[in-house]
Motif scaffolding. Structure first.
Motif, mmCIF file in Angstrom:
data_model
loop_
_atom_site.group_PDB
_atom_site.id
_atom_site.type_symbol
_atom_site.label_atom_id
_atom_site.label_comp_id
_atom_site.label_asym_id
_atom_site.label_seq_id
_atom_site.Cartn_x
_atom_site.Cartn_y
_atom_site.Cartn_z
ATOM 1 N N ALA A 217 5.824 4.641 1.672
ATOM 2 C CA ALA A 217 5.610 6.086 1.529
ATOM 3 C C ALA A 217 6.029 6.534 0.133
ATOM 4 O O ALA A 217 7.091 6.139 -0.369
ATOM 5 N N ALA B 216 2.654 9.250 -6.662
ATOM 6 C CA ALA B 216 1.787 8.173 -6.175
ATOM 7 C C ALA B 216 1.079 7.447 -7.313
ATOM 8 O O ALA B 216 1.054 6.211 -7.360
ATOM 9 N N ALA C 78 -2.825 2.537 -3.706
ATOM 10 C CA ALA C 78 -2.238 3.747 -3.108
ATOM 11 C C ALA C 78 -3.318 4.674 -2.592
ATOM 12 O O ALA C 78 -4.375 4.831 -3.216
ATOM 13 N N LEU C 79 -3.046 5.287 -1.450
ATOM 14 C CA LEU C 79 -3.830 6.407 -0.959
ATOM 15 C C LEU C 79 -3.176 7.664 -1.513
ATOM 16 O O LEU C 79 -1.996 7.913 -1.256
ATOM 17 N N LEU D 114 -8.476 6.228 -3.070
ATOM 18 C CA LEU D 114 -7.733 4.981 -3.209
ATOM 19 C C LEU D 114 -7.621 4.691 -4.705
ATOM 20 O O LEU D 114 -8.616 4.746 -5.422
ATOM 21 N N GLY E 239 -1.074 10.917 4.723
ATOM 22 C CA GLY E 239 -2.079 9.871 4.535
ATOM 23 C C GLY E 239 -2.261 9.069 5.816
ATOM 24 O O GLY E 239 -1.353 8.982 6.637
ATOM 25 N N THR E 240 -3.431 8.456 5.972
ATOM 26 C CA THR E 240 -3.739 7.770 7.226
ATOM 27 C C THR E 240 -4.145 6.322 6.949
ATOM 28 O O THR E 240 -5.330 5.988 6.985
ATOM 29 N N PRO E 241 -3.173 5.439 6.677
ATOM 30 C CA PRO E 241 -3.511 4.045 6.374
ATOM 31 C C PRO E 241 -3.703 3.160 7.594
ATOM 32 O O PRO E 241 -4.016 1.985 7.453
ATOM 33 N N VAL F 176 -9.130 12.875 -0.918
ATOM 34 C CA VAL F 176 -8.219 11.744 -0.796
ATOM 35 C C VAL F 176 -8.916 10.530 -1.394
ATOM 36 O O VAL F 176 -10.112 10.317 -1.182
ATOM 37 N N LEU G 101 3.605 -1.153 3.929
ATOM 38 C CA LEU G 101 3.330 0.276 3.744
ATOM 39 C C LEU G 101 4.539 0.941 3.098
ATOM 40 O O LEU G 101 5.668 0.778 3.558
ATOM 41 N N TYR H 16 1.276 5.329 0.230
ATOM 42 C CA TYR H 16 0.528 6.428 0.843
ATOM 43 C C TYR H 16 1.358 7.697 0.797
ATOM 44 O O TYR H 16 2.573 7.668 0.931
ATOM 45 N N LEU I 13 0.849 -1.195 0.000
ATOM 46 C CA LEU I 13 0.000 0.000 0.000
ATOM 47 C C LEU I 13 0.879 1.237 0.000
ATOM 48 O O LEU I 13 1.647 1.466 0.929
#
Length: 237
Positions: A36, A42, A54-55, A170, A14-16, A168, A34, A10, A8
């Motif tokens: 970054a 992104a 990706a967020l 996904l 971002g708040t995963p 924001v 995770l 982010y 993922l």
């Protein structure tokens, strides 16, 4: 055997954590890695396969991507702690008219009619811009999560009530998805564990007799004996 995992990406702020926690509960054998990524990189990270999902913040070039909107962030102004903005709980855009402002090269707000007067120098990153705000060079307009991420004791931030919000989303590759990506998308969309796609056929419905027997078993387990067996027993006496 190669161990499965899901990556993922982010962006800063971002708040995963919420979805990472749910993933760990539902898929304890499949690590969620995770990764970054810079806001500007992104979308390309998803297209290139560097990350599976990706967020990211909109707007971005979504060519080749499927995108699900998640939430809208409040836009805030970051100013020195002794700024007059500290006297109020929120600002109007007009309150920043004539104010020197910083516009970093990685700006994610994209507010074409933002108030203030941008200074000639454009810092490379939002973090660099934060340093310049602390030095008294101007105000900075950012999503609230970035203001929190880079918070300092010598700075404050205030919501701008009439500013556009910062969406924001996904993002994942457009087209057929792996079972793991579908599972993560289901988590983000709020699907319950039993309703997530790709988990096999649903359990068959029980017959009326099976339901009745299950209720009797539940009562027995709770110390409540069904009256029907007692009547049968009396009939044998």
């Amino acid at each position: 055997m190669t161990r499965l995992s899901l990556t993922l990406g982010y962006v800063p702020g971002g708040t995963p954590a919420k979805w990472a926690r749910i993933w760990a509960e539902r898929q304890p054998e499949v690590p969620l890695r995770l990764h970054a990524v810079a806001a500007a990189d992104a979308a390309e990270a998803v297209r290139a396969g560097t990350v599976d999902v990706a967020l990211l913040r909109l707007p971005v070039d979504t060519t080749g991507l499927a995108v699900i909107g998640l939430y809208e962030e409040t836009t805030v102004a970051v100013v020195p702690a002794d700024h007059v903005a500290g006297a109020v709980d929120e600002l109007a855009a007009a309150d920043l008219d004539g104010e020197p402002t910083l516009l970093p090269l990685d700006d994610v707000v994209g507010w074409a009619e933002a108030p203030g007067v941008p200074i000639d120098h454009r810092p490379e990153t939002t973090l660099d811009a934060i340093e310049l705000v602390a030095a008294g060079l101007g105000a900075l307009i950012v999503p609230q999560s970035l203001a929190r991420l880079y918070h300092r004791k010598d700075l404050i931030y205030r919501p701008i009530r009439d500013a556009p919000t910062c969406p924001v989303a996904l993002a994942f590759p457009d087209g057929p998805q792996s079972a793991l990506v579908e599972e993560f998308v289901g988590i983000v969309r709020g699907r319950k564990p039993g309703s997530s796609r790709g988990q096999g056929q649903p359990a068959p419905k029980r017959t009326a007799r099976e339901k009745s027997l299950a209720k009797q078993a539940a009562r027995a387990a709770a110390g409540k004996v069904s009256s029907r067996p007692r009547r049968a027993e009396r009939g044998r006496r």
